[in-house]
Scaffold this motif. Structure first.
Motif, PDB file in Angstrom:
ATOM      1  N   LYS A 158       0.799  -1.219   0.000  1.00 35.28           N
ATOM      2  CA  LYS A 158       0.000   0.000   0.000  1.00 35.28           C
ATOM      3  C   LYS A 158       0.833   1.270   0.000  1.00 35.28           C
ATOM      4  CE  LYS A 158      -4.204  -1.860   2.064  1.00 35.28           C
ATOM      5  NZ  LYS A 158      -5.163  -1.761   3.187  1.00 35.28           N
ATOM      6  N   ARG A 159       1.861   1.310   0.848  1.00 33.49           N
ATOM      7  CA  ARG A 159       2.589   2.563   0.995  1.00 33.49           C
ATOM      8  C   ARG A 159       3.255   2.977  -0.311  1.00 33.49           C
ATOM      9  NH1 ARG A 159       6.061   3.814   6.226  1.00 33.49           N
ATOM     10  NH2 ARG A 159       3.931   4.101   6.919  1.00 33.49           N
TER      11      ARG A 159
ATOM     12  N   SER B 204       2.050   6.167  -2.871  1.00 40.72           N
ATOM     13  CA  SER B 204       2.941   7.325  -2.719  1.00 40.72           C
ATOM     14  C   SER B 204       3.436   7.793  -4.080  1.00 40.72           C
ATOM     15  CB  SER B 204       4.118   6.963  -1.817  1.00 40.72           C
ATOM     16  OG  SER B 204       3.662   6.559  -0.535  1.00 40.72           O
TER      17      SER B 204
ATOM     18  N   TYR C 279       8.738   9.113  -2.671  1.00 40.20           N
ATOM     19  CA  TYR C 279       8.847   7.930  -1.822  1.00 40.20           C
ATOM     20  C   TYR C 279       9.544   6.793  -2.572  1.00 40.20           C
ATOM     21  CZ  TYR C 279       7.709   4.166   1.388  1.00 40.20           C
ATOM     22  OH  TYR C 279       7.799   3.115   2.264  1.00 40.20           O
TER      23      TYR C 279
ATOM     24  N   SER D 162       5.198  14.107   4.140  1.00 37.59           N
ATOM     25  CA  SER D 162       5.198  12.757   4.712  1.00 37.59           C
ATOM     26  C   SER D 162       6.460  11.990   4.369  1.00 37.59           C
ATOM     27  CB  SER D 162       3.974  11.979   4.203  1.00 37.59           C
ATOM     28  OG  SER D 162       3.973  11.915   2.779  1.00 37.59           O
TER      29      SER D 162
END
Length: 354
Positions: free
Chosen positions: A162-163, A167, A171, A249
């Protein structure tokens, strides 16, 4: 070519933005690969031309454009033209001897860092230059050879993590840099294990081969530090950078990179000190061993000096030597010599001379 300072005579006086490949060509053909993804979709292709990648700029998904082989000037010119990059960026990409750095431009962020790996056959540390260009939707990476060092990142993308799938290019750049720095720590740990084993052997039995190993490890460690220290400065500058291309983030993750590379730097410094200590231990041990040998030889010589004196007296060629005609003279002489030797050994032992 020297491993620490890499500069040829032909490069002197060349303009910094001239597209000239500076380095050793490691593959024949340039390989272009594209991975385009978002939270729900994934597309992975090998492309033949740069123009095939332009369509991904208009999409809202994240595109990872990887180039294996940086010696082709035509391809570099095409990338600079199609993506509207300054020519200085592409010149830096083609300079494999450039120091790690990060530079922000109007439409991108350029990052250069060294990737390290240990050759399984020679145990020497090999270096490869990695360049990244972060744009809004496309991350472009340049490698000297095709390798699987970034395969874990590709697997995370394929497995819908997911991350990384949710992103942006910033990222994704972090994920790649994280692998590079983790590899620093891994190589240092492998080298450190050998250094610690060497210390055990050094204490058990110091040999000349130990000196050769220490010098070899020092060379490799110095080569490591030569590439890691500039990368540390680059990561520090990257973590402080305020750019629209880096989300708030992602700042936290770049600070994690800073902690990791600090660990790598500190570990390399520690092992360098250990090697210096080992060298000192070796010379101290050898000196102590030499002192013990000299002490033994001295004691041996001192014991035999009076014995030689006695033997010298009875070996003289005088006409009158009364003891020669006594029946037990020979045995008495031996008894005196043995008693004298024992007395001297006891005396030396009490004085703790051996």
């Amino acid at each position: 070519m020297a491993r620490f300072i890499l500069k040829t005579k032909q490069e002197i006086g060349i303009s910094p933005d001239e597209l000239l490949f500076r380095g050793e060509q490691k593959i024949d053909n340039v390989l272009l690969r594209v991975i385009d993804f978002d939270a729900n979709n994934l597309e992975e292709n090998a492309v033949k031309t740069v123009s095939e990648v332009l369509k991904y700029q208009e999409k809202e998904s994240v595109t990872w454009f990887n180039i294996d082989g940086i010696h082709n000037t035509d391809i570099m010119q095409e990338i600079a033209k199609d993506f509207n990059f300054e020519q200085l960026i592409m010149a830096d990409v083609m300079n494999t001897h450039a120091r790690p750095k990060v530079q922000e431009y109007d439409n991108c962020i350029f990052i250069s860092i060294k990737m390290l790996r240990q050759d399984n056959e020679t145990d020497l540390i090999q270096v490869e230059n990695l360049s990244l260009i972060i744009t809004e939707n496309v991350l472009i990476t340049f490698q000297e050879i095709k390798g699987d060092v970034f395969e874990p990142v590709r697997e995370r993308i394929r497995k819908h993590k997911k991350r990384i799938r949710n992103s942006g290019t910033d990222y994704l750049a972090f994920a790649l840099l994280d692998i590079v720095i983790d590899n620093y720590i891994y190589i240092i740990s492998v080298l450190g294990e050998k250094i610690e084993t060497l210390e055990e052997n050094l204490l058990l039995e110091p040999k000349q081969s130990v000196i050769d190993d220490i010098n070899s490890y020092k060379r490799e460690l110095n080569f490591l530090r030569k590439n890691i220290k500039p990368a540390r400065e680059m990561i520090l500058n990257l973590s402080k950078m305020e750019s629209e291309l880096i989300a708030d983030s992602t700042d936290v993750h770049f600070k994690e990179l800073q902690d990791n590379i600090n660990q790598a730097t500190e570990s390399s410094d520690s092992y360098r000190e250990i090697l210096s200590d080992q060298l000192t231990i070796y010379h101290t041990t050898i000196s102590s061993k030499l002192n013990d040998i000299m002490k033994f030889l001295t004691i041996f010589s001192v014991i035999f000096i009076p014995l030689t004196f006695i033997a010298g007296i009875y070996g003289t060629n005088f006409d009158v030597v009364p003891e020669l005609h006594y029946e037990y003279s020979y045995f008495i002489m031996w008894m005196v010599m043995i008693i004298l030797a024992v007395i001297m050994l006891i005396y030396f032992k009490k004085r703790k001379w051996f």
